[in-house]
Design a protein around this motif. Structure first.
Motif, PDB file in Angstrom:
ATOM      1  N   LEU A  10      -8.710  -0.803   3.423  1.00  0.00           N
ATOM      2  CA  LEU A  10      -7.778  -1.246   2.390  1.00  0.00           C
ATOM      3  C   LEU A  10      -6.641  -2.106   2.939  1.00  0.00           C
ATOM      4  O   LEU A  10      -5.785  -2.564   2.179  1.00  0.00           O
TER       5      LEU A  10
ATOM      6  N   THR B  67      -1.427  -0.956  -4.295  1.00  0.00           N
ATOM      7  CA  THR B  67      -2.559  -0.057  -4.104  1.00  0.00           C
ATOM      8  C   THR B  67      -2.027   1.347  -3.860  1.00  0.00           C
ATOM      9  O   THR B  67      -1.182   1.543  -2.978  1.00  0.00           O
TER      10      THR B  67
ATOM     11  N   LEU C 210       0.856  -1.180   0.000  1.00  0.00           N
ATOM     12  CA  LEU C 210       0.000   0.000   0.000  1.00  0.00           C
ATOM     13  C   LEU C 210       0.894   1.233   0.000  1.00  0.00           C
ATOM     14  O   LEU C 210       1.732   1.401   0.889  1.00  0.00           O
TER      15      LEU C 210
ATOM     16  N   HIS D  80      -4.337  -0.999  -8.008  1.00  0.00           N
ATOM     17  CA  HIS D  80      -5.571  -0.320  -7.622  1.00  0.00           C
ATOM     18  C   HIS D  80      -5.232   1.136  -7.309  1.00  0.00           C
ATOM     19  O   HIS D  80      -4.284   1.411  -6.577  1.00  0.00           O
TER      20      HIS D  80
END
Length: 336
Positions: A113, A52, A28, A99
């Protein structure tokens, strides 16, 4: 093993087994500006399984000097950074699942998330967001790599929940300058130096070589030829509200999260509203106010001496003022 990663796999600390692990991991990335775009490209080229990206902003002309994934066309079209980055990264490595979220990084937006995230990389530009990240990573026991840069100076530190001091501990022990890129500028090599440290630590974590992790805070000044590492072990506090014996995660409380804020050094105020907006309807309504630009992610309007940008998630940026009162007045004039 694909020839694509042959040179990386030849590096013994990674090898074929490490490359396979990289391809199974999810990172992330919070922020997709200078640090974020460079980190994103490095991860995608390294063969990360899933990436992400979260970023609240869109591409502006001043970004192009140091934010390597973006083009002049992205600026002209006011493309959100996360969306522009995803398109470019897909061209670099179409095997990576990417993403992209055009949202503000808050407790409520980040926590959903985190389900299968193995590592978080900090590429934000403010400590309010970093403190939220710090509490969330401690709460969910996810390692993260802090990074910061301005001018010719930068720093980086790897934070492992239950093992290392957290960001709160570090900042209590280390004075941090309040300077920003918008107030004192930045040179591109500074970004690359921080990213090099973040990426090296990320790879170690992704291949699970924890013994190789750097345990010290790195600080440097490229222009004045300064490089220093600092042992932070003694800064860890049992009373820390984030990583201590009885954590309370202060920055995850609603009252500690900014709803209206001045974006430091940018002559801009952000207003956050939980209500999502119809960009089509808003664009049509604003045509009588001033020059309107619209894409799938935002609507902007030139209003008097201000530029007002509305995002689909309910956020609004009012460029041209540092006054929250003035920004609110403009916001209500345009939205009712």
């Amino acid at each position: 093993m694909s020839d694509r990663y042959a040179r990386q796999s030849l590096f013994k600390p990674i090898g074929e087994s490490g490359q396979q692990k990289i391809g199974e991991k999810h990172v992330l990335l919070v922020g997709c500006g200078a640090l974020g775009s460079a980190n994103a490209e490095g991860l995608v080229r390294a063969g990360i399984g899933k990436l992400t990206i979260i970023d609240r902003d869109y591409v502006e002309l001043t970004n192009l000097q140091r934010q390597q994934l973006f083009t002049e066309q992205d600026y002209l079209n006011q493309i959100p950074k996360a969306i522009a980055a995803k398109a470019r990264l897909h061209d670099i490595n179409s095997n990576v699942i990417i993403h992209a979220h055009v949202i503000d990084a808050t407790y409520t937006s980040l926590e959903p998330l985190l389900k299968d995230v193995d590592l978080l990389i900090d590429a934000t530009d403010n400590f309010d967001t970093r403190f939220i990240i710090n509490d969330l990573m401690q709460k969910h026991k996810i390692p993260w790599v802090f990074g910061s840069c301005v001018g010719s100076t930068g720093m980086s530190y790897t934070i492992l929940p239950n093992e290392t001091p957290c960001l709160q501990c570090i900042l209590d022990a280390t004075p941090i300058s309040g300077a920003t890129c918008d107030s004192v500028g930045i040179i591109y090599p500074t970004v690359q130096m921080v990213v090099a440290h973040q990426q090296a630590e990320a790879l170690k974590l992704l291949v699970e070589d924890d013994n190789a992790l750097r345990t010290k805070l790195v600080t440097f000044d490229l222009w004045n030829n300064f490089y220093h590492t600092m042992n932070m072990d003694r800064s860890k506090k049992k009373s820390c509200p984030s990583c201590g014996d009885n954590p309370i995660y202060t920055y995850l409380d609603y009252e500690h999260q900014p709803k209206t804020e001045v974006l430091c050094g940018r002559n801009t105020v952000q207003i956050r509203n939980k209500r999502r907006v119809s960009l089509e309807e808003l664009a049509n309504r604003l045509l009588t106010v001033g020059t309107v630009k619209k894409n799938d992610f935002l609507v902007s309007v030139e209003y008097d001496s201000y530029r007002v940008v509305f995002f689909q998630d309910g956020r609004t940026l009012i460029h041209g003022t540092n006054s929250i009162d003035t920004a609110k007045k403009i916001y209500y004039q345009l939205t009712g």
